[in-house]
Structure formats: structure tokens, C-alpha cells
Write a protein that holds these residues in place. Structure first.
Motif, PDB file in Angstrom:
ATOM      1  N   ASN A  23     -11.796 -27.234  13.456  1.00  0.00           N
ATOM      2  CA  ASN A  23     -12.633 -27.127  12.511  1.00  0.00           C
ATOM      3  C   ASN A  23     -13.028 -25.527  12.840  1.00  0.00           C
ATOM      4  N   LEU A  24     -13.750 -25.163  11.851  1.00  0.00           N
ATOM      5  CA  LEU A  24     -14.248 -23.660  12.090  1.00  0.00           C
ATOM      6  C   LEU A  24     -15.572 -23.635  12.816  1.00  0.00           C
ATOM      7  N   GLY A  25     -15.294 -23.952  14.071  1.00  0.00           N
ATOM      8  CA  GLY A  25     -16.261 -24.003  15.128  1.00  0.00           C
ATOM      9  C   GLY A  25     -16.715 -25.251  14.986  1.00  0.00           C
ATOM     10  N   PRO A  26     -17.907 -25.969  16.118  1.00  0.00           N
ATOM     11  CA  PRO A  26     -18.382 -27.018  16.058  1.00  0.00           C
ATOM     12  C   PRO A  26     -19.182 -27.603  14.953  1.00  0.00           C
ATOM     13  N   HIS A  27     -18.725 -28.440  14.492  1.00  0.00           N
ATOM     14  CA  HIS A  27     -19.456 -29.320  13.104  1.00  0.00           C
ATOM     15  C   HIS A  27     -19.869 -30.641  13.571  1.00  0.00           C
ATOM     16  N   ALA A  28     -21.224 -31.188  12.867  1.00  0.00           N
ATOM     17  CA  ALA A  28     -21.595 -32.415  13.161  1.00  0.00           C
ATOM     18  C   ALA A  28     -22.347 -32.911  12.164  1.00  0.00           C
ATOM     19  N   LEU A  29     -22.026 -34.150  11.656  1.00  0.00           N
ATOM     20  CA  LEU A  29     -22.779 -34.646  10.391  1.00  0.00           C
ATOM     21  C   LEU A  29     -23.705 -35.632  10.770  1.00  0.00           C
ATOM     22  N   TYR A  30     -24.985 -35.246  10.135  1.00  0.00           N
ATOM     23  CA  TYR A  30     -26.282 -36.148  10.468  1.00  0.00           C
ATOM     24  C   TYR A  30     -26.238 -37.371   9.994  1.00  0.00           C
ATOM     25  N   ARG A  31     -26.298 -38.362  10.801  1.00  0.00           N
ATOM     26  CA  ARG A  31     -26.290 -39.804  10.378  1.00  0.00           C
ATOM     27  C   ARG A  31     -27.175 -39.842   9.103  1.00  0.00           C
ATOM     28  N   ALA A  32     -28.565 -39.525   9.272  1.00  0.00           N
ATOM     29  CA  ALA A  32     -29.367 -39.959   8.315  1.00  0.00           C
ATOM     30  C   ALA A  32     -29.742 -38.774   7.328  1.00  0.00           C
ATOM     31  N   GLY A  33     -28.563 -37.892   7.244  1.00  0.00           N
ATOM     32  CA  GLY A  33     -28.673 -36.664   6.193  1.00  0.00           C
ATOM     33  C   GLY A  33     -28.340 -36.811   4.967  1.00  0.00           C
ATOM     34  N   ALA A  34     -28.797 -36.102   4.002  1.00  0.00           N
ATOM     35  CA  ALA A  34     -28.459 -36.065   2.708  1.00  0.00           C
ATOM     36  C   ALA A  34     -26.968 -35.874   2.245  1.00  0.00           C
ATOM     37  N   ALA A  35     -26.101 -35.388   3.231  1.00  0.00           N
ATOM     38  CA  ALA A  35     -24.540 -35.263   3.009  1.00  0.00           C
ATOM     39  C   ALA A  35     -24.087 -36.749   3.385  1.00  0.00           C
ATOM     40  N   ALA A  36     -24.368 -37.164   4.582  1.00  0.00           N
ATOM     41  CA  ALA A  36     -24.123 -38.655   4.609  1.00  0.00           C
ATOM     42  C   ALA A  36     -24.163 -39.535   3.624  1.00  0.00           C
ATOM     43  N   ALA A  87     -24.760 -38.813   0.323  1.00  0.00           N
ATOM     44  CA  ALA A  87     -23.873 -38.462  -0.781  1.00  0.00           C
ATOM     45  C   ALA A  87     -22.805 -38.946  -0.656  1.00  0.00           C
ATOM     46  N   LEU A  88     -22.303 -38.820   0.470  1.00  0.00           N
ATOM     47  CA  LEU A  88     -20.691 -39.144   0.689  1.00  0.00           C
ATOM     48  C   LEU A  88     -20.519 -40.958   0.550  1.00  0.00           C
ATOM     49  N   ALA A  89     -21.361 -41.568   0.939  1.00  0.00           N
ATOM     50  CA  ALA A  89     -21.415 -42.816   0.828  1.00  0.00           C
ATOM     51  C   ALA A  89     -21.765 -43.294  -0.530  1.00  0.00           C
ATOM     52  N   GLU A  90     -22.442 -42.755  -1.348  1.00  0.00           N
ATOM     53  CA  GLU A  90     -22.572 -43.061  -2.724  1.00  0.00           C
ATOM     54  C   GLU A  90     -21.420 -42.808  -3.299  1.00  0.00           C
TER      55      GLU A  90
END
Length: 450
Positions: free
Chosen positions: A61-74, A76-79
Motif C-alpha cells: 500500500n502507499l504506507g500503512p492503511h487501516a479501515l475502521y470497522r465502525a466507520g462510514a467507509a466500511a 458504504a462498502l457493505a451497502e
């Protein structure tokens, strides 16, 4: 200047400018409603900062990436039906303070044994952490992190630890300017009682990019790679299209800019539209990262380290996600950059010294080391002087009907990729609500290029 016009369509498409995660999410949302969508990206491949490069089985990745489990991105992706594969990294680890390593107080046993905090600091940490979720983050939007730490935390050793965790969750090393409200919201997100923590993704963040691009293709999105949008065209009703760098006019019913803050401001200025924020307010969040692929990890149990009195970070991401071939390891070592300047050589030496400390012998196992001296985790800092996240521009561009914004600097929800995803969803919904996506195109001869 001669402008070449494109063929007409039965319904003018929505032009999405930018092929990062925000642009892809917005494009999928719009296309699934039956609207025509055309996505422009200056790069040859989608992804932006979420791009992952593969070398000898290692996923960079371009440096360390982490996806917050309770965040808006997770969310939106689920939807959108995008399935995510990965694991929650362990919360245990060590802290670097001065020249010594101490246990991070990630559980009761570690809290009791660590020398990182005095007994007064430990007691205050217990009280403070239990009250964190009850804090009203927005109440501190206009307070700096530095002022908030002094006001909220009595013990200096705990204050220093919490500041380090704020750097970790926000990627920001600017306590004199960062909004405490934005920082508190991130801390709350990371310690959410049911879905707290983050995910490291198998295959890197390219897995998200590929899934979204596939969904967009299935939904009928037309991709225009290697096409830099130079201007937005408008008439009395609002946006009418975009002009690419080759002077080609592309009619559009609406234009959605899913770009970093500085690029969106430049494009609006070139189009003689009101800028969403003055250039002086655009302060990018920066970091320097050393991404290292090893054939063998000398100390596989040394998975995480957080600098306390120095803005440093170390993580063996492949311990939690499939990012390396069997037996190998993918490590990220990072420095959160402030406003002071340091030479790239000095910063790289500092990161390598930390790696020497945590993984002695790593040089003999090296497959590849990639140093990125100025990655941009967020394109605009949430300044306390401007109200933190609440001071960001909205998804509708002021005085420009039919022009919309999305990105990590837009909307009042979340930070980093969560802000990108939340604003992308909101911008797509605004396009639909305003009815621009249903508007038929003007005849190409009437397109006004400003």
C-alpha cells in the motif's frame, strides 16, 4: 482555441472527476439508479491513494492503511455489496519513549506492569477511557488538541500517551492546529464498544479498488482513464460539462469533483467558479513512510510500536493480513510529519534506526524497501480555527448549481477514508435529489467554456 465536442447521448451523463475511492463510490451509487455516469481520472488506473503495488508476492500500500470497522467507509462498502477480507490487528504492542521500549497499556495486565505511566497516570487512564465514549466530540470542534489535552488530562505522562494515540488515529502531528473535536471523534471510533478497532486488508487496499471498479463496470459506468479535466463548463442553469486537457468538451448534466482539496480548488479557479475554500486553509496532512518487504521476519512477535515522545509508528501488517508470501513479512515504519521541515535523508535514517531496534538483522532479509517521503493521508487538516469537521465545505458547491464535491475534506462526517466515503454517498444523493442527473444535455454548440 478550437474545442472538439463529443457525440451527444439520449441523457447527459453525470461527470465524476477523480477515480479514487470517493469517485468510485459515488459513480456506483449513481449508476445503480440508472443514471449515465462517466468517470474521468488523470491516472491510467483507478485507485488514487488506495492503490496497491505487488512485487514478488508482497502487497505494498502507499504506507500503512487501516479501515475502521465502525466507520462510514466500511458501512458504504457493505451497502454496495463490497466484501472485505482482512483481520483486526492485535491491540498489544510496545511504546518507544526515549531510548527504552515499554508495554502499551492495552489490557489490564499490561496496564499494571507498564512503566510508561505512573500509578496516578494509570488511575486517570482508567477513569478517562471509561468516559471517552460519553464525550460530545463536537463540543471541542474549535479547541485545539494541545489546549484540550491540558484541560482534560491532569497527568503529563498520560497526556503524552493520549497525544500519541491521536497521532495514530488521525495521522496528524499538529496539536497546535488540529481540532480536538475531530480527534476525539476518531478516538471514539477506534474504541467503539461493539465494532471498535480497524482491519488490515488481505491483498491491500487494491482489493477495495478492484471490487468497486467491477461494480461500477457492471452498473454501466464509462471510464475515461488518463484524462485530466482542465475546466468545468457552465451556463445560466449550472454545470453543462467538462473540458479535458486535450480541449475536448464532454457534456454533462452534473459534475461531481472527487478530488483532493488543492486539486478541486485549482479546478474551480480555472473554471472561474467560487473556490470551496481559500488556498490558505488547505493544509495537507503529511507523513513519511518506509515500506519494507522481508523474506523472513527476525522477530515475528514484534508486531506494533508507537512513538510517545517522537511521532513514530511501526507495524508488521502481514501478521494480520495476507500481504506477503509464506514466511515473509511486510512492515510499515512511518513518521507523522509536522510543519517543520527535515531532509528526506534524515527522516529515512530515523525510520531505519527504529527498524534496526525492533527487527535487528532485517537488512539481511530485505527483498525491497520503498521510502515515500511525503505521502498525504488527508488532503486538508481539520483546523480548530475553522470549526474542525463542521467547518468543511458541503457537498454542493456554493453558487454553482450542478457541481458537487466529495473527498476527505468534504462534509462533517468522519476523517480520512471515512470522510471520503460519507461525502461520496452524500454527494451522489444530492445529485439525485436536485434532479440534475435527469436533465437532457444542451446542444454541443451551446456549451459555454469559461
Amino acid at each position: 482555441m478550437h474545442l472538439q465536442t463529443t457525440p451527444e447521448y439520449d441523457a447527459a451523463p453525470v461527470a465524476v472527476v477523480g477515480g479514487g475511492l470517493a469517485g468510485l463510490i459515488a459513480a456506483v451509487k449513481l449508476a445503480r439508479t440508472g443514471r449515465a455516469v462517466r468517470l474521468f481520472d488523470r491516472a491510467r488506473h483507478c485507485g488514487g491513494r488506495a492503490t496497491t503495488r505487488v512485487h514478488d508476492g508482497f502487497h505494498f500500500n502507499l504506507g500503512p492503511h487501516a479501515l475502521y470497522r465502525a466507520g462510514a467507509a466500511a458501512q458504504a462498502l457493505a451497502e454496495l455489496g463490497v466484501q472485505i477480507a482482512g483481520k483486526v490487528p492485535p491491540t498489544s504492542g510496545v511504546a518507544l519513549i526515549g531510548d527504552r521500549l515499554e508495554r502499551l497499556p492495552s489490557n489490564t495486565r499490561a496496564l499494571v506492569s507498564t512503566r510508561l505511566l505512573s500509578w496516578r497516570g494509570k488511575l486517570e487512564l482508567l477513569r478517562w477511557s471509561s468516559a471517552l465514549q460519553r464525550l460530545d466530540a463536537r463540543a471541542y470542534d474549535r479547541q485545539t488538541v494541545a489546549a484540550w489535552l491540558v484541560e482534560q488530562i491532569q497527568q503529563p505522562d498520560l497526556r503524552r500517551l493520549v497525544e500519541a494515540f491521536i497521532r495514530l488515529t488521525t495521522y496528524t502531528n499538529d496539536p497546535l492546529h488540529l481540532s480536538a473535536g475531530a480527534a476525539v471523534a476518531q478516538l471514539q471510533l477506534g474504541t467503539h464498544p461493539r465494532h471498535g478497532g480497524v482491519l488490515y486488508l488481505d491483498g491491500g487496499w487494491q482489493s477495495i479498488v478492484d471490487a468497486l471498479r467491477h461494480a461500477a463496470t457492471v452498473a454501466g459506468v464509462e471510464f475515461r482513464p488518463a484524462a485530466r479535466v482542465a475546466r468545468i463548463t457552465t451556463d445560466a442553469r449550472g454545470a453543462t460539462g467538462v473540458v479535458t486537457a486535450d480541449d475536448r468538451v464532454w457534456p454533462a448534466a452534473a459534475v461531481l469533483l472527487a478530488l483532493p482539496a488543492s486539486e478541486a480548488c485549482e479546478l474551480c479557479a480555472a473554471s472561474r467558479l467560487m473556490s470551496p475554500r481559500p488556498p490558505r486553509e488547505v493544509v495537507a496532512v503529511r507523513a513519511a513512510t518506509l515500506d519494507v518487504a522481508l523474506r523472513r521476519v527476525p522477530r515475528p512477535k514484534q508486531t506494533f510500536c508507537l512513538g510517545i515522545d517522537r511521532p513514530l509508528y511501526y507495524s508488521l501488517h502481514s501478521a494480520s493480513a495476507q500481504l506477503a508470501p509464506a514466511g515473509g513479512g511486510l512492515i510499515h515504519v512511518l513518521k507523522y510529519l509536522g510543519r517543520e521541515e527535515a531532509s528526506h535523508e534524515t527522516v529515512r535514517a530515523e525510520l531505519e534506526t527504529l527498524l534496526d531496534r525492533l527487527q535487528p538483522g532485517w537488512r539481511g532479509e530485505l527483498v525491497e524497501a520503498r521510502f515515500l517521503p511525503a505521502v498525504v493521508p488527508a488532503s486538508a487538516l481539520d483546523l480548530a480555527d475553522h470549526g474542525g469537521a463542521a467547518g468543511r465545505p458541503g457537498v454542493r458547491l456554493a453558487r454553482a448549481p450542478g457541481v458537487y464535491l466529495a473527498g476527505d475534506w468534504v462534509g462533517s462526517e468522519g476523517m480520512l477514508v471515512d470522510a471520503s466515503a460519507a461525502s461520496a454517498v452524500a454527494a451522489a444523493e444530492a445529485v439525485l435529489a436536485d434532479g440534475f442527473a435527469d436533465r437532457r444535455p444542451l446542444d454541443a454548440q451551446h456549451v459555454v467554456c469559461r
